[in-house]
Design a protein around this motif. Structure first.
Motif, short mmCIF file in Angstrom:
data_model
loop_
_atom_site.label_atom_id
_atom_site.label_comp_id
_atom_site.label_asym_id
_atom_site.label_seq_id
_atom_site.Cartn_x
_atom_site.Cartn_y
_atom_site.Cartn_z
N VAL A 1 98.97 -11.82 -30.88
CA VAL A 1 99.70 -11.24 -32.01
C VAL A 1 99.80 -12.24 -33.16
CG1 VAL A 1 101.93 -10.31 -32.75
CG2 VAL A 1 101.01 -9.68 -30.53
N SER A 2 100.00 -13.50 -32.85
CA SER A 2 100.18 -14.51 -33.90
C SER A 2 98.91 -14.70 -34.74
CB SER A 2 100.63 -15.85 -33.30
OG SER A 2 99.60 -16.43 -32.53
N ILE A 3 97.74 -14.63 -34.10
CA ILE A 3 96.48 -14.76 -34.85
C ILE A 3 96.34 -13.60 -35.83
CG2 ILE A 3 93.97 -14.76 -34.67
CD1 ILE A 3 95.21 -17.36 -33.72
N ALA A 4 96.65 -12.39 -35.35
CA ALA A 4 96.59 -11.23 -36.25
C ALA A 4 97.63 -11.35 -37.35
CB ALA A 4 96.79 -9.94 -35.45
N PHE A 5 98.83 -11.81 -37.02
CA PHE A 5 99.88 -12.00 -38.02
C PHE A 5 99.43 -12.93 -39.14
CE2 PHE A 5 104.09 -11.02 -35.57
CZ PHE A 5 103.81 -9.67 -35.69
N GLN A 6 98.69 -13.96 -38.78
CA GLN A 6 98.25 -14.93 -39.79
C GLN A 6 97.41 -14.26 -40.87
OE1 GLN A 6 99.01 -18.09 -40.12
NE2 GLN A 6 99.48 -18.99 -38.15
N ALA A 7 96.70 -13.18 -40.50
CA ALA A 7 95.93 -12.41 -41.47
C ALA A 7 96.71 -11.21 -41.98
CB ALA A 7 94.61 -11.94 -40.84
N LYS A 8 98.04 -11.20 -41.72
CA LYS A 8 98.93 -10.10 -42.10
C LYS A 8 98.47 -8.77 -41.50
CE LYS A 8 102.08 -12.20 -44.55
NZ LYS A 8 101.77 -13.58 -44.09
N ALA B 1 89.87 -3.64 -29.62
CA ALA B 1 90.54 -3.96 -30.89
C ALA B 1 89.62 -3.73 -32.08
CB ALA B 1 91.02 -5.41 -30.87
N ALA B 2 88.32 -3.77 -31.86
CA ALA B 2 87.37 -3.63 -32.97
C ALA B 2 87.44 -2.26 -33.62
CB ALA B 2 85.95 -3.91 -32.47
N ILE B 3 87.79 -1.23 -32.84
CA ILE B 3 87.80 0.13 -33.41
C ILE B 3 88.91 0.28 -34.46
CG2 ILE B 3 87.89 2.59 -32.87
CD1 ILE B 3 86.98 1.85 -30.01
N PRO B 4 90.17 -0.02 -34.15
CA PRO B 4 91.19 0.06 -35.21
C PRO B 4 90.95 -0.95 -36.33
CG PRO B 4 92.14 -0.84 -33.19
CD PRO B 4 90.80 -0.30 -32.84
N ALA B 5 90.33 -2.09 -36.00
CA ALA B 5 90.02 -3.07 -37.04
C ALA B 5 89.02 -2.49 -38.04
CB ALA B 5 89.46 -4.35 -36.42
N TYR B 6 87.99 -1.84 -37.53
CA TYR B 6 86.99 -1.23 -38.40
C TYR B 6 87.61 -0.11 -39.24
CZ TYR B 6 82.70 1.04 -39.97
OH TYR B 6 81.71 1.58 -40.75
N LEU B 7 88.46 0.70 -38.60
CA LEU B 7 89.12 1.79 -39.33
C LEU B 7 90.00 1.25 -40.46
CD1 LEU B 7 90.11 4.10 -36.34
CD2 LEU B 7 88.29 4.48 -38.02
N GLN B 8 90.64 0.10 -40.22
CA GLN B 8 91.46 -0.52 -41.27
C GLN B 8 90.58 -1.09 -42.38
OE1 GLN B 8 94.85 -1.35 -41.66
NE2 GLN B 8 94.64 -2.87 -43.27
N ALA B 9 89.52 -1.79 -42.00
CA ALA B 9 88.69 -2.48 -42.98
C ALA B 9 87.85 -1.53 -43.82
CB ALA B 9 87.78 -3.49 -42.27
N ARG B 10 87.35 -0.45 -43.21
CA ARG B 10 86.43 0.45 -43.91
C ARG B 10 87.09 1.73 -44.40
NH1 ARG B 10 83.11 -2.92 -45.58
NH2 ARG B 10 81.13 -3.31 -44.50
N ARG B 11 88.05 2.25 -43.63
CA ARG B 11 88.64 3.55 -43.96
C ARG B 11 90.06 3.45 -44.48
NH1 ARG B 11 84.86 6.89 -44.74
NH2 ARG B 11 86.37 8.58 -44.43
N ILE C 1 89.29 -9.30 -41.43
CA ILE C 1 89.99 -8.30 -40.63
C ILE C 1 89.30 -8.13 -39.27
CG2 ILE C 1 90.52 -5.84 -40.42
CD1 ILE C 1 91.00 -5.84 -43.46
N MET C 2 87.98 -8.04 -39.29
CA MET C 2 87.25 -7.85 -38.04
C MET C 2 87.38 -9.08 -37.14
SD MET C 2 86.08 -4.79 -38.01
CE MET C 2 85.12 -4.98 -36.50
#
Length: 365
Positions: free
Chosen positions: A73-80, A128-138, A252-253
């Protein structure tokens, strides 16, 4: 989350400490209201979790889980990026552990552990890559998609355990037990050559050292590498990062892949280090506790160690409390919720008075 009106050491130490004191004080009132003695309850929790090597074995086992999910969680938090999907990523990571332990003929435990770490990391990262892609692209919000993917992961695991991996003669939705030679060495096995006696009943195992090593590696990556700088820069200001040539899609990815991989690796401890088979509740809510650990540790790879130990203490102490008193096991869930609430949602309740106190001190000097 640091403040210009308060020293960094106060933000890191005092804010979570006072939040913790308030949470425990309210918990004591709740225990008192149900007719139990809060002082005796605390004594039982301390004795049950820290008063013997047996208790430490369970406390450190839970701590290992929370170290990995908190770090994720902390690594993801660092990228907000608010990754709330650690639970699902760990469930899918557990599936990877089970597959390599059941179907790959490993010669010994340490090669199996390396294989399980790699498989669980890949499975967790891909989930985790699927929601990451949806966030980054969509532009799909990462909070919503990761929450939903927790439920999907639980359904996938339920199907796999009920229809694919369950032994034919068993009615239990779980895999067969792994080969005995794949059992991870307990802390007692590690400490025995040094003449240190430790209970063999507790499930704490060598994954504790792996989790601590990942914390150190994450600290080095975030503070000493270009990738770590780019993740932190993106988290501080996406427009500024874009102006500096940092790709939002790439960060993000990568951040979510690392986060998902770490959540997945947690399953090595709870599957290989625990029941020696994959069961439905192998994760035990550690994915959600990781959020509180990251909040209390201020998303610092080393700062999460103390909160992870705290929640390990709460989990094991709560089990002892439920056995020795009439206080239900759910009481510990209430304490955890209060800790999360005061360290997260009500952070400013503690922070603002401390900021005012330090500002007053500066004016007087």
């Amino acid at each position: 989350m640091s403040s210009r009106n308060m020293p960094k050491w106060a933000d890191v130490l005092l804010v979570p400490l006072f939040s913790l004191v308030i949470a425990f004080a309210i918990s004591a009132l709740v225990i008192l209201a149900i007719g139990e003695d809060p002082i005796r309850a605390m004594e039982l929790m301390v004795t049950g979790s820290l008063g013997s090597t047996y208790g430490w074995g369970y406390t450190l086992y839970y701590t290992t889980n929370f170290l990995l999910t908190g770090l994720a969680v902390s690594i993801a938090f660092q990228a907000k990026l608010f990754n709330i999907g650690g639970e699902g990523q760990a469930l899918i990571g557990g599936l990877g552990v089970a597959l390599v332990c059941l179907y790959v003929p490993w010669p010994n435990w340490w090669t199996a552990m390396i294989g399980a770490i790699l498989a669980s990391a890949v499975f967790g990262a891909l989930w985790a890559a699927i929601p990451a892609y949806l966030q980054a692209r969509r532009g799909s919000h990462i909070v919503i998609t990761t929450i939903m993917f927790n439920f999907i992961a639980a359904s996938v695991l339920n199907y796999m355990l009920s229809h694919v991996l369950r032994p034919p003669a068993s009615m239990d939705p779980a895999t067969a037990r792994f080969a005995s030679e794949l059992r991870l060495p307990r802390l007692a096995d590690v400490l025995e050559p040094f003449g240190i006696a430790f209970s063999r009943s507790g499930p704490a195992n060598v994954m504790l050292f792996v989790a601590l090593a990942f914390c150190v590696l994450a600290y080095v990556m975030m503070s000493r590498t270009k990738l770590g700088f780019e993740i932190r820069a993106f988290g501080q200001s996406e427009p500024a990062a874009h102006y500096a040539g940092i790709s939002a899609f790439r960060i993000i990815m990568i951040a979510m892949l690392i986060s998902g991989a770490l959540s997945g690796v947690m399953a090595v401890n709870s599957v290989m280090g625990g029941p020696q088979r994959l069961v439905m509740n192998a994760v035990e809510g550690a994915g959600f506790i990781g959020i509180a650990v990251a909040l209390m540790g201020r998303s610092h790879p080393i700062g999460i160690i103390a909160p992870a130990l705290l929640f390990g203490f709460l989990f094991q102490g709560g089990s002892e409390l439920a056995i020795e008193t009439t206080i239900p096991r759910e009481m510990i869930v209430i304490i955890q919720a209060l800790v999360i609430m005061f360290t997260g949602a009500l952070d400013n309740l503690v922070r603002q008075p401390l900021e005012a106190m330090f500002a007053l001190g500066r004016r007087k000097s």
